[in-house]
Design an enzyme around this catalytic site. Structure first.
Site, PDB file in Angstrom:
ATOM      1  N   ASP A  79       0.759  -1.038  -0.055  1.00  0.00           N
ATOM      2  CA  ASP A  79       0.000   0.126  -0.143  1.00  0.00           C
ATOM      3  C   ASP A  79       0.706   1.077  -0.098  1.00  0.00           C
ATOM      4  OD1 ASP A  79      -2.396  -1.085  -0.072  1.00  0.00           O
ATOM      5  OD2 ASP A  79      -2.025  -2.052   2.302  1.00  0.00           O
ATOM      6  N   LYS A  83       2.679   1.883  -5.195  1.00  0.00           N
ATOM      7  CA  LYS A  83       3.363   1.461  -6.046  1.00  0.00           C
ATOM      8  C   LYS A  83       2.516   1.841  -7.649  1.00  0.00           C
ATOM      9  CE  LYS A  83       3.355  -2.522  -4.164  1.00  0.00           C
ATOM     10  NZ  LYS A  83       3.162  -2.071  -2.966  1.00  0.00           N
ATOM     11  N   GLN A 108       2.403  -6.017  -3.191  1.00  0.00           N
ATOM     12  CA  GLN A 108       2.263  -6.640  -1.917  1.00  0.00           C
ATOM     13  C   GLN A 108       3.384  -5.148  -1.875  1.00  0.00           C
ATOM     14  OE1 GLN A 108       0.859  -9.654  -3.131  1.00  0.00           O
ATOM     15  NE2 GLN A 108      -0.396  -8.914  -2.812  1.00  0.00           N
ATOM     16  N   GLY A 158      -4.402  -4.497  -4.755  1.00  0.00           N
ATOM     17  CA  GLY A 158      -4.481  -3.466  -5.463  1.00  0.00           C
ATOM     18  C   GLY A 158      -4.059  -2.240  -5.745  1.00  0.00           C
ATOM     19  N   HIS A 159      -3.284  -1.808  -6.769  1.00  0.00           N
ATOM     20  CA  HIS A 159      -3.116  -0.503  -6.945  1.00  0.00           C
ATOM     21  C   HIS A 159      -4.501   1.072  -7.625  1.00  0.00           C
ATOM     22  CE1 HIS A 159       1.088  -2.722  -7.945  1.00  0.00           C
ATOM     23  NE2 HIS A 159       0.636  -2.399  -6.931  1.00  0.00           N
TER      24      HIS A 159
END
Length: 431
Positions: A13, A16, A223, A40-41
């Site tokens: 988180d 990225k 991650q 999730g991005h």
């Protein structure tokens, strides 16, 4: 530098997605090398926001080749839905390629994730219950089903029938759940196979050919380092290898191919799920950071635990990834604080620790040692150079570099693409 690995240097988180999106402009290929739809991005392009789970962030640039590598575990249902969602918003997804060696997440993996997490009770790990861990378990047990199997109806039927024989017995006898129907899974997943068939390729060969031709390849990790199966806070970790070395295994390239490793570092620290967190804020600062930083999971919506920047874990990330530079994100979130803190070490009993301990028993008893620096009140979201940042902000950046021992090469002062300060060149960007 034709090959750059981008890794999370904390508990994930870190932002990225934004940095990948920024660097992807100059890359020819963007490669996701591990994890699954638990990651999730979030990428903001102008006023539009995109939440990506399996598709590499480079998909938002027309003409880029975006690869889901063999180290990723792929939920076909999620991937098809994500592609359709992007296409509805006018995004061209024809440049996506999916490794035929990637393993497939099936319905029984997701149910196993749920029931096993429930069974742990107070000792739960805080998984996203997306089936990632059980899929990696099957992969290691050599009973996984790969994309290449999914594309062969006869092979898929045979392997699925073998797996269901064991899984259904487990569900009925141990967990008291109803069994899965072979025919129902076959019908649904063979439909996904046809939708994905045109995208499937020998992605390792594509990447290596691009590197031989001198093309720029960006390897995108999911991650973060502290969630790595070996190097993280085990067992409160993910089931794959987010560290830079994971790019070689998960993409199918040799270590000599990697030219640089950029660690993405949030200007403070967050984590989702259970496990020790020495620099977690215990006062109003936690809610301040969560509110200003919108610290809620992209995939789950869960509120993240928030705390001050921890340079003990960053030095660990430098070592295990071989970081050559840092991308510092969400620096603007610290604006408005009278004092900003940096954790420089841990107090453990009568000794001071500067190295990250492997024992969670030790880590749980560690108290952070803080260094306090003056905060800043000025809005930094419009800054385009270091010189435009307030003196206190620049002092914070310099101190982080001193404590970590790696130069900061990119600084994000807001969520948009244009809210990025390039201190030095990466992939030919002009700073």
């Amino acid at each position: 530098m034709p090959a750059v690995v981008l890794v999370g240097a904390q508990w994930g988180d870190e932002g990225k997605g934004k940095i990948t999106d920024y660097l992807a402009e100059k890359a020819d290929l963007v490669v996701r090398y591990q994890g699954g739809s638990n990651a999730g991005h979030t990428v903001k392009v102008g006023e539009e926001e995109f939440k990506l789970h399996l598709v590499p962030s480079g998909i938002l640039y027309p003409g880029k080749i975006c690869i889901i590598g063999n180290g990723v575990v792929v939920d076909p249902q999620v991937l098809v839905a994500e592609l359709e969602g992007l296409e509805r918003r006018g995004i061209d997804t024809s440049g996506l390629r999916l490794s035929y060696r990637a393993h497939v997440i099936l319905p029984y993996h997701k149910r196993l994730d749920e029931v096993e997490e429930e069974r742990r009770g107070a000792g739960r790990l805080g998984t996203t219950r997306r089936g990632i861990g059980p899929a990696y378990v099957d992969k290691a047990a050599r009973m996984g089903i790969r994309v290449i199997d999914l594309l062969d109806p006869e092979e898929f039927r045979e392997k699925l029938a073998f797996n269901l024989k064991e899984k259904n017995e487990l569900f009925i006898k141990v967990y008291g759940c109803s069994p899965y129907s072979l025919e129902e899974i076959l019908e649904e997943y063979l439909g996904y196979a046809e939708r994905l068939r045109p995208l499937v390729a020998d992605t390792g060969r594509l990447i290596n050919q691009a590197l031989r031709e001198g093309k720029k390849v960006l390897f995108e990790g999911a991650q973060g380092t502290l969630l790595d199966l070996d190097q993280g806070t085990y067992p409160y970790v993910t089931s794959s290898y987010p560290v830079a070395g994971g790019a070689c295994i998960g993409a199918g390239v040799g270590p000599k191919a990697i030219d640089a490793v950029i660690g993405v570092v949030k200007a403070y620290t967050t984590r989702v799920g259970e496990g020790p967190f020495p620099s977690e804020a215990k006062d109003n600062a936690s809610e301040y950071l969560r509110r200003r930083g919108a610290e809620y999971g992209t995939t789950t919506g869960r509120p993240r635990r928030c705390g001050w920047l921890d340079t003990v874990i960053l030095r660990h990330a430098v070592e295990v990834n071989g970081l050559t530079g840092i991308a510092l994100t969400k620096l603007d979130v610290l604006t408005g604080l009278d004092v900003v803190r940096i954790c420089t070490g841990y107090q453990y009993g009568g000794e001071v620790l500067y190295d990250f301990p492997a024992s969670l028993k030790v880590l749980q008893k560690c108290e952070p040692i803080y260094e306090e620096l003056p905060g800043w009140q000025e809005d930094i979201t419009q800054a385009h150079t270091l010189e435009e940042l307030p003196p206190a902000c620049r002092a914070y950046i310099r101190r982080v570099e001193e404590l970590v021992g790696v130069p900061i090469k990119l600084i994000a002062v807001g969520p948009r693409r244009d809210q990025t300060i390039a201190v030095t060149n990466i992939f030919g960007q002009e700073g």
